[in-house]
Design an enzyme around this catalytic site. Sequence first.
Site, PDB file in Angstrom:
ATOM      1  N   GLY A  57       0.826  -1.203   0.000  1.00 40.30           N
ATOM      2  CA  GLY A  57       0.000   0.000   0.000  1.00 40.30           C
ATOM      3  C   GLY A  57       0.857   1.248   0.000  1.00 40.30           C
ATOM      4  O   GLY A  57       2.095   1.144   0.027  1.00 40.30           O
ATOM      5  N   ASP A  58       0.193   2.407  -0.061  1.00 44.41           N
ATOM      6  CA  ASP A  58       0.888   3.713  -0.050  1.00 44.41           C
ATOM      7  C   ASP A  58       1.836   3.893  -1.228  1.00 44.41           C
ATOM      8  O   ASP A  58       2.840   4.580  -1.127  1.00 44.41           O
ATOM      9  CB  ASP A  58       1.687   3.914   1.260  1.00 44.41           C
ATOM     10  CG  ASP A  58       0.833   3.657   2.482  1.00 44.41           C
ATOM     11  OD1 ASP A  58      -0.320   4.102   2.472  1.00 44.41           O
ATOM     12  OD2 ASP A  58       1.309   3.003   3.424  1.00 44.41           O
ATOM     13  N   GLU A  59       1.511   3.284  -2.343  1.00 40.11           N
ATOM     14  CA  GLU A  59       2.387   3.384  -3.509  1.00 40.11           C
ATOM     15  C   GLU A  59       2.139   4.662  -4.307  1.00 40.11           C
ATOM     16  O   GLU A  59       2.900   4.973  -5.218  1.00 40.11           O
ATOM     17  CB  GLU A  59       2.178   2.167  -4.438  1.00 40.11           C
ATOM     18  CG  GLU A  59       2.508   0.814  -3.812  1.00 40.11           C
ATOM     19  CD  GLU A  59       1.280   0.129  -3.209  1.00 40.11           C
ATOM     20  OE1 GLU A  59       0.231   0.798  -3.093  1.00 40.11           O
ATOM     21  OE2 GLU A  59       1.372  -1.048  -2.849  1.00 40.11           O
ATOM     22  N   GLY A  60       1.061   5.355  -3.972  1.00 38.28           N
ATOM     23  CA  GLY A  60       0.716   6.569  -4.727  1.00 38.28           C
ATOM     24  C   GLY A  60      -0.458   6.338  -5.681  1.00 38.28           C
ATOM     25  O   GLY A  60      -0.591   7.020  -6.698  1.00 38.28           O
ATOM     26  N   LYS A  61      -1.325   5.375  -5.321  1.00 39.05           N
ATOM     27  CA  LYS A  61      -2.478   5.061  -6.183  1.00 39.05           C
ATOM     28  C   LYS A  61      -3.420   6.245  -6.317  1.00 39.05           C
ATOM     29  O   LYS A  61      -4.002   6.465  -7.373  1.00 39.05           O
ATOM     30  CB  LYS A  61      -3.257   3.864  -5.620  1.00 39.05           C
ATOM     31  CG  LYS A  61      -2.470   2.581  -5.624  1.00 39.05           C
ATOM     32  CD  LYS A  61      -3.243   1.452  -4.962  1.00 39.05           C
ATOM     33  CE  LYS A  61      -3.479   1.686  -3.490  1.00 39.05           C
ATOM     34  NZ  LYS A  61      -2.272   1.726  -2.654  1.00 39.05           N
ATOM     35  N   HIS A 120      -5.716   7.726   0.768  1.00 36.85           N
ATOM     36  CA  HIS A 120      -4.935   8.188  -0.375  1.00 36.85           C
ATOM     37  C   HIS A 120      -4.682   9.667  -0.193  1.00 36.85           C
ATOM     38  O   HIS A 120      -5.571  10.397   0.208  1.00 36.85           O
ATOM     39  CB  HIS A 120      -5.722   8.030  -1.673  1.00 36.85           C
ATOM     40  CG  HIS A 120      -6.118   6.632  -1.960  1.00 36.85           C
ATOM     41  ND1 HIS A 120      -5.201   5.661  -2.283  1.00 36.85           N
ATOM     42  CD2 HIS A 120      -7.315   6.037  -1.982  1.00 36.85           C
ATOM     43  CE1 HIS A 120      -5.841   4.535  -2.488  1.00 36.85           C
ATOM     44  NE2 HIS A 120      -7.129   4.729  -2.303  1.00 36.85           N
ATOM     45  N   THR A 126      -5.867  -0.707  12.325  1.00 35.46           N
ATOM     46  CA  THR A 126      -6.091   0.736  12.443  1.00 35.46           C
ATOM     47  C   THR A 126      -7.331   1.015  13.292  1.00 35.46           C
ATOM     48  O   THR A 126      -7.734   2.151  13.464  1.00 35.46           O
ATOM     49  CB  THR A 126      -6.277   1.386  11.066  1.00 35.46           C
ATOM     50  OG1 THR A 126      -7.386   0.760  10.430  1.00 35.46           O
ATOM     51  CG2 THR A 126      -5.039   1.256  10.206  1.00 35.46           C
TER      52      THR A 126
HETATM   53  P1  GDP Z   1      -1.858   5.567  -1.911  1.00 30.22           P
HETATM   54  O1  GDP Z   1      -2.591   5.083  -0.723  1.00 30.22           O
HETATM   55  O2  GDP Z   1      -1.331   4.446  -2.742  1.00 30.22           O
HETATM   56  O3  GDP Z   1      -2.628   6.552  -2.713  1.00 30.22           O
HETATM   57  O4  GDP Z   1      -0.559   6.325  -1.397  1.00 30.22           O
HETATM   58  P2  GDP Z   1      -0.420   7.491  -0.317  1.00 30.22           P
HETATM   59  O5  GDP Z   1      -1.307   8.575  -0.636  1.00 30.22           O
HETATM   60  O6  GDP Z   1      -0.450   6.961   1.056  1.00 30.22           O
HETATM   61  O7  GDP Z   1       1.108   7.870  -0.533  1.00 30.22           O
HETATM   62  C1  GDP Z   1       1.569   8.510  -1.584  1.00 30.22           C
HETATM   63  C2  GDP Z   1       2.223   9.796  -1.129  1.00 30.22           C
HETATM   64  O8  GDP Z   1       3.188  10.134  -2.060  1.00 30.22           O
HETATM   65  C3  GDP Z   1       1.269  10.980  -1.088  1.00 30.22           C
HETATM   66  O9  GDP Z   1       1.687  11.878  -0.123  1.00 30.22           O
HETATM   67  C4  GDP Z   1       1.402  11.560  -2.488  1.00 30.22           C
HETATM   68  O10 GDP Z   1       1.087  12.945  -2.555  1.00 30.22           O
HETATM   69  C5  GDP Z   1       2.844  11.336  -2.734  1.00 30.22           C
HETATM   70  N1  GDP Z   1       3.211  11.083  -4.130  1.00 30.22           N
HETATM   71  C6  GDP Z   1       2.563  10.356  -5.076  1.00 30.22           C
HETATM   72  N2  GDP Z   1       3.320  10.290  -6.186  1.00 30.22           N
HETATM   73  C7  GDP Z   1       4.463  10.964  -5.908  1.00 30.22           C
HETATM   74  C8  GDP Z   1       5.668  11.210  -6.638  1.00 30.22           C
HETATM   75  O11 GDP Z   1       5.857  10.786  -7.769  1.00 30.22           O
HETATM   76  N3  GDP Z   1       6.640  11.940  -5.995  1.00 30.22           N
HETATM   77  C9  GDP Z   1       6.497  12.396  -4.720  1.00 30.22           C
HETATM   78  N4  GDP Z   1       7.488  13.078  -4.186  1.00 30.22           N
HETATM   79  N5  GDP Z   1       5.384  12.160  -4.003  1.00 30.22           N
HETATM   80  C10 GDP Z   1       4.402  11.456  -4.596  1.00 30.22           C
END
Ligand code: GDP
Length: 429
Positions: free
Chosen positions: A11-15, A40, A127
């Site tokens: 998780g937290d990959e930037g989806k 997200h 959580t």
């Molecule tokens: P999700 O649950 O997969 O959507 O991931 P998260 O939101 O928890 O984590 C992604 C974090 O990385 C967020 O704070 C985004 O704003 C940030 N983010 C996403 N893509 C990028 C990127 O290419 N570069 C940087 N620096 N931050 C990014």
Amino acid sequence: MVKAIVGANWGDEGKGKITDMLAQQSDIVVRFQGGANAGHTIVNHYGKFALHTLPSGVFYDHTTSIIGNGVALDIPKLMEEYQTVVSKGVPAPKLLVSDRAQIVMPYHVLFDAYEEERLAGKSFGSTKSGIAPFYSDKYAKIGFQVQELFDEEALREKLERIVATKNVLLENLYHKPLLSVDELFDTLMKYKEMIKPYVCDTSLYLWNALKEGKTVLLEGQLGSLKDPDHGIYPMVTSSSTLAAYGAIGAGVPPYEIKQIVTVVKAYSSAVGAGAFVSEIFGVEADELRRRGGDGGEYGATTGRPRRMGWFDCVASRYGCRLQGTTDVAFTVLDVLGYLDKIPVCVGYEIDGKVTQDFPTTGLLEKAKPVLEVLDGWKCDIRGIKNYDELPENCRKYIEFIEEKIGFPITMVSNGPKREDIIYRESKLK
Ligand code: GDP
């Protein structure tokens, strides 16, 4: 046609960012599993948002947001999020909620907390959003679908039956206050009023939309390694995180899913307990955590510091395979610009043997990372729009990882904003 956006790892990959970006060319965005337990983070011209339940397509006028039947629906949380989004100037999202989605009950949240307390040090790192008790009840067939709110007599009768069994546990196992049927019934009547304007048969809506040629995005939560079947059981979540489950959790035909974008982060992070082979510690981890994501690697829902590690080719290759990946979106690459050397985990050593195949949990606990060290690029790559303009060592890092995972990296994300994206031709496609 249907596209899915899912995670390859923990998780937290930037989806969220990729969904927000791809939602521009979509008509409908659907959440198909999970609940408000993960979040997200999205940065766009309205501001920075942490979404937990609303799909990441809510920021566009032209998209409809759907909470599918597979979601653990926390009604007050959904409504609160809706209000927050609107209060920050986003046009009121078009929202539809499946009449078959089940409701996170107030006692699910309580049971989650009580069970964590009971397990103390042996807990799963929940959580405490009620997700595990919710899905347990769903499959034990004592859950409540949204449509049940509209038959008051049957609802009260069912509540009486279920509260009786819950109270046995509360009294004898947890030694906590008992539930009252009247109180719960009143709460559910409030939930009914809140959710009423949005409820419909969303799978029928999607069926008709697909017949009209609309584009549907399925937005996954967490990643492959948190899947209850294929992940690091029992340190997993309670609903499937795989694109295939999107067909079930949204109620669309599986053959309609034509594109599966698996989001893979340029380094690793994880929350909660469980084996994490490429994990790093100390100052090395602190620095990556501080520089990671957009403002540090801390949980979007819980604020917990995430565990950090180098990129794991074994876990990512497995994670992409289970998703049925057609495209990899490789994210947060800009963060690595500070490193002279970048270690990458290319294999696991288990009992003296090296493997590239992701093992079951017992063996995973014994795995040691086999690292290969690549040269860093030592500069800021944000703002670059063309693949060829990336520094050579950065391209080498991407191409090395693409070869190791065996799935085409067609998008590279070099910043948190929608427009921070580089499209790329891949030899694997
Ligand atoms: P999700 O649950 O997969 O959507 O991931 P998260 O939101 O928890 O984590 C992604 C974090 O990385 C967020 O704070 C985004 O704003 C940030 N983010 C996403 N893509 C990028 C990127 O290419 N570069 C940087 N620096 N931050 C990014």
